[in-house]
Design a protein around this motif. Structure first.
Motif, PDB file in Angstrom:
ATOM      1  N   LEU A 199       0.455  -1.342  -0.403  1.00  0.00           N
ATOM      2  CA  LEU A 199       0.223  -0.097  -0.189  1.00  0.00           C
ATOM      3  C   LEU A 199       0.937   1.056   0.116  1.00  0.00           C
ATOM      4  O   LEU A 199       0.498   2.212  -0.128  1.00  0.00           O
ATOM      5  N   ASN A 200       2.107   1.213   0.340  1.00  0.00           N
ATOM      6  CA  ASN A 200       2.862   2.189   0.358  1.00  0.00           C
ATOM      7  C   ASN A 200       2.619   3.174   1.182  1.00  0.00           C
ATOM      8  O   ASN A 200       2.733   4.421  -0.026  1.00  0.00           O
ATOM      9  N   ASP A 201       2.383   3.579   2.315  1.00  0.00           N
ATOM     10  CA  ASP A 201       1.095   4.802   2.553  1.00  0.00           C
ATOM     11  C   ASP A 201       2.083   5.356   4.455  1.00  0.00           C
ATOM     12  O   ASP A 201       2.146   3.901   4.760  1.00  0.00           O
ATOM     13  N   ALA A 202       2.558   6.240   4.827  1.00  0.00           N
ATOM     14  CA  ALA A 202       2.460   6.289   5.783  1.00  0.00           C
ATOM     15  C   ALA A 202       2.106   5.941   6.987  1.00  0.00           C
ATOM     16  O   ALA A 202       1.935   5.361   7.619  1.00  0.00           O
ATOM     17  N   MET A 203       0.062   6.427   6.757  1.00  0.00           N
ATOM     18  CA  MET A 203      -1.018   5.941   7.593  1.00  0.00           C
ATOM     19  C   MET A 203      -1.027   4.457   8.033  1.00  0.00           C
ATOM     20  O   MET A 203      -1.462   3.786   8.820  1.00  0.00           O
ATOM     21  N   VAL A 204      -0.935   3.366   6.824  1.00  0.00           N
ATOM     22  CA  VAL A 204      -0.519   2.127   6.851  1.00  0.00           C
ATOM     23  C   VAL A 204       0.562   1.480   7.291  1.00  0.00           C
ATOM     24  O   VAL A 204      -0.131   0.509   8.439  1.00  0.00           O
ATOM     25  N   ASP A 205       1.674   2.379   8.305  1.00  0.00           N
ATOM     26  CA  ASP A 205       2.197   1.984   8.735  1.00  0.00           C
ATOM     27  C   ASP A 205       2.342   1.795  10.212  1.00  0.00           C
ATOM     28  O   ASP A 205       2.325   0.967  10.542  1.00  0.00           O
ATOM     29  N   GLU A 206       1.087   3.184  10.391  1.00  0.00           N
ATOM     30  CA  GLU A 206       1.245   3.197  11.554  1.00  0.00           C
ATOM     31  C   GLU A 206      -0.142   1.788  11.842  1.00  0.00           C
ATOM     32  O   GLU A 206      -0.111   2.017  13.758  1.00  0.00           O
ATOM     33  N   VAL A 207      -0.923   2.187  11.491  1.00  0.00           N
ATOM     34  CA  VAL A 207      -2.083   0.732  10.975  1.00  0.00           C
ATOM     35  C   VAL A 207      -0.656  -0.612  11.578  1.00  0.00           C
ATOM     36  O   VAL A 207      -1.024  -2.337  12.544  1.00  0.00           O
ATOM     37  N   VAL A 208      -0.067  -1.234  10.582  1.00  0.00           N
ATOM     38  CA  VAL A 208       0.575  -2.267  10.628  1.00  0.00           C
ATOM     39  C   VAL A 208       1.318  -2.414  11.799  1.00  0.00           C
ATOM     40  O   VAL A 208       1.768  -3.570  12.556  1.00  0.00           O
ATOM     41  N   ALA A 209       1.977  -1.372  12.416  1.00  0.00           N
ATOM     42  CA  ALA A 209       2.473  -1.028  13.325  1.00  0.00           C
ATOM     43  C   ALA A 209       2.102  -1.353  14.880  1.00  0.00           C
ATOM     44  O   ALA A 209       2.521  -2.425  15.319  1.00  0.00           O
ATOM     45  N   LEU A 210       0.909  -1.156  14.703  1.00  0.00           N
ATOM     46  CA  LEU A 210      -0.190  -1.664  15.243  1.00  0.00           C
ATOM     47  C   LEU A 210      -0.447  -3.153  15.698  1.00  0.00           C
ATOM     48  O   LEU A 210      -0.197  -4.068  16.712  1.00  0.00           O
ATOM     49  N   LEU A 211       0.097  -3.772  14.710  1.00  0.00           N
ATOM     50  CA  LEU A 211      -0.720  -5.514  14.040  1.00  0.00           C
ATOM     51  C   LEU A 211       0.147  -6.214  14.941  1.00  0.00           C
ATOM     52  O   LEU A 211       0.706  -7.100  15.292  1.00  0.00           O
ATOM     53  N   ILE A 212       1.391  -5.617  14.292  1.00  0.00           N
ATOM     54  CA  ILE A 212       2.930  -6.212  15.328  1.00  0.00           C
ATOM     55  C   ILE A 212       3.441  -6.047  16.363  1.00  0.00           C
ATOM     56  O   ILE A 212       3.304  -6.857  17.031  1.00  0.00           O
ATOM     57  N   LEU A 213       2.917  -5.212  17.269  1.00  0.00           N
ATOM     58  CA  LEU A 213       2.594  -4.834  18.469  1.00  0.00           C
ATOM     59  C   LEU A 213       1.966  -6.331  19.067  1.00  0.00           C
ATOM     60  O   LEU A 213       2.483  -6.811  20.086  1.00  0.00           O
ATOM     61  N   HIS A 214       0.368  -6.325  18.906  1.00  0.00           N
ATOM     62  CA  HIS A 214      -0.420  -7.313  19.205  1.00  0.00           C
ATOM     63  C   HIS A 214       0.989  -8.589  18.943  1.00  0.00           C
ATOM     64  O   HIS A 214      -0.262  -9.147  20.273  1.00  0.00           O
ATOM     65  N   VAL A 215       0.791  -8.467  17.738  1.00  0.00           N
ATOM     66  CA  VAL A 215       1.904 -10.029  17.848  1.00  0.00           C
ATOM     67  C   VAL A 215       2.353 -10.746  18.826  1.00  0.00           C
ATOM     68  O   VAL A 215       2.581 -11.751  19.045  1.00  0.00           O
ATOM     69  N   GLU A 216       3.323  -9.849  18.704  1.00  0.00           N
ATOM     70  CA  GLU A 216       4.743  -9.774  19.841  1.00  0.00           C
ATOM     71  C   GLU A 216       4.522  -9.741  21.063  1.00  0.00           C
ATOM     72  O   GLU A 216       4.749 -10.038  21.797  1.00  0.00           O
ATOM     73  N   ASP A 217       3.244  -8.716  22.008  1.00  0.00           N
ATOM     74  CA  ASP A 217       3.484  -9.054  23.099  1.00  0.00           C
ATOM     75  C   ASP A 217       1.651 -10.089  23.730  1.00  0.00           C
ATOM     76  O   ASP A 217       0.999 -10.317  24.847  1.00  0.00           O
ATOM     77  N   ARG A 218       0.700  -9.645  22.696  1.00  0.00           N
ATOM     78  CA  ARG A 218      -0.663 -10.420  22.717  1.00  0.00           C
ATOM     79  C   ARG A 218      -0.792  -9.710  23.669  1.00  0.00           C
ATOM     80  O   ARG A 218      -2.007 -10.690  24.518  1.00  0.00           O
TER      81      ARG A 218
END
Length: 310
Positions: free
Chosen positions: A179-198
């Protein structure tokens, strides 16, 4: 009947006067286009495809290279035979071939905004789907049923990568790269943080992020509306120049100086200058997007495999 510059100018002035009178009468009686959605006729769709280069209309008749070349050759031949000006016919061929680029002043901003709006809707639906006891991966799979069309393929690819055994962090980063968008990076960052700490509270965090995305979309639409003003001016200037060229091409003695070697050089210089000015005007309406913080260029180990060992 001899076609002269004065007669063409008179005809153009008459048509302009009649058009202005019609618009004045329409405005006086309060006429407005119907807001009812109607299906465009085939001729209207073709004219719209000629004037506006819609990236989504890949099957547009004017997008066909053979059709465009045939139309350009036919128009150039007509100008040459009617006016006797060979250089005018060649210029006409170049203008017809480049007409979609000349008249299409829209950038990729609107398409990117539409995608971001679809992401916002997808994130909001994810917040409703995700509940206690449901994993993030299962939430992504269930969201495929209602994912907006603009990002449907991206979300399907994300879900397919998860099912294929990709490392979750890599799958989400690949989704952001697509998607190549800075705001999508924020969405993905949130999902990655949830994957790492659940941790808990993902649904609330997604809802709050959707609100932030909505504000960002409104801001971008305002900026895009401001950018549309110079684009409209650019289009009208182009149309005016093309009309003037069309009138002078049939003016006879007026274009005779351009039939010499020096005239060809001057005409080529004018044409190149016109294209450069067009590029300059478009760059005036271009705004650099916000830099991403999850781009693949900023990550180390990009050449490593993105799959887990079986």
């Amino acid at each position: 009947m001899t076609l002269t510059l004065n007669s063409l100018l008179a005809a153009l002035g008459g048509l302009t006067a009649v058009g202005g009178l019609v618009l004045s009468v329409a405005g006086g009686i309060g006429w407005a286009p119907s807001a009812t959605v109607r299906r465009r006729s085939r001729l209207e769709r073709r004219i719209r495809a000629l004037v506006v280069n819609d990236a989504r209309a890949n099957t547009s008749w004017w997008a066909s290279g053979q059709t465009r070349l045939f139309g350009a050759a036919l128009a150039g031949l007509g100008v040459w035979l009617f006016s006797g000006w060979l250089m005018g016919g060649l210029v006409t061929v170049a203008v017809v071939i480049g007409l979609p680029w000349l008249l299409n002043t829209s950038g990729s901003g609107k398409g990117q905004i539409d995608k971001l709006e679809a992401v916002e809707e997808w994130v909001r639906r994810m917040s409703d789907i995700h509940t206690v006891g449901v994993s993030l991966e299962a939430t992504v799979q269930r969201s495929l049923e209602t994912v907006p069309k603009a990002v449907r393929e991206d979300v399907r690819l994300l879900a397919a990568r998860q099912q294929a055994g990709w490392v979750p962090q890599d799958a989400y980063r690949a989704f952001a790269d697509g998607l190549n968008d800075a705001m999508v990076d924020e969405v993905v960052a949130l999902l990655i943080l949830h994957v790492e700490d659940r941790g808990s509270g993902l649904s609330k965090a997604l809802r709050e992020l959707a609100e932030a995305l909505q504000h960002e979309i409104l801001s971008r639409r305002e900026v895009e509306a401001d950018r549309q003003k110079p684009r409209t001016n650019d289009r009208w200037v182009t149309i005016f120049c093309l009309v003037i060229f069309g009138i002078t091409a049939f003016s006879g003695s007026y274009v005779e100086p351009y039939d010499t070697v020096m005239g060809h050089i001057v005409l080529a210089f004018v044409g190149v200058s016109f294209v450069l000015v067009k590029i300059w005007m478009r760059r005036m309406a271009f705004i650099e997007p916000a830099p991403r913080f999850l781009s693949s260029a900023d990550r180390s180990g990009g050449g490593q495999s993105t799959r887990e060992a079986p």
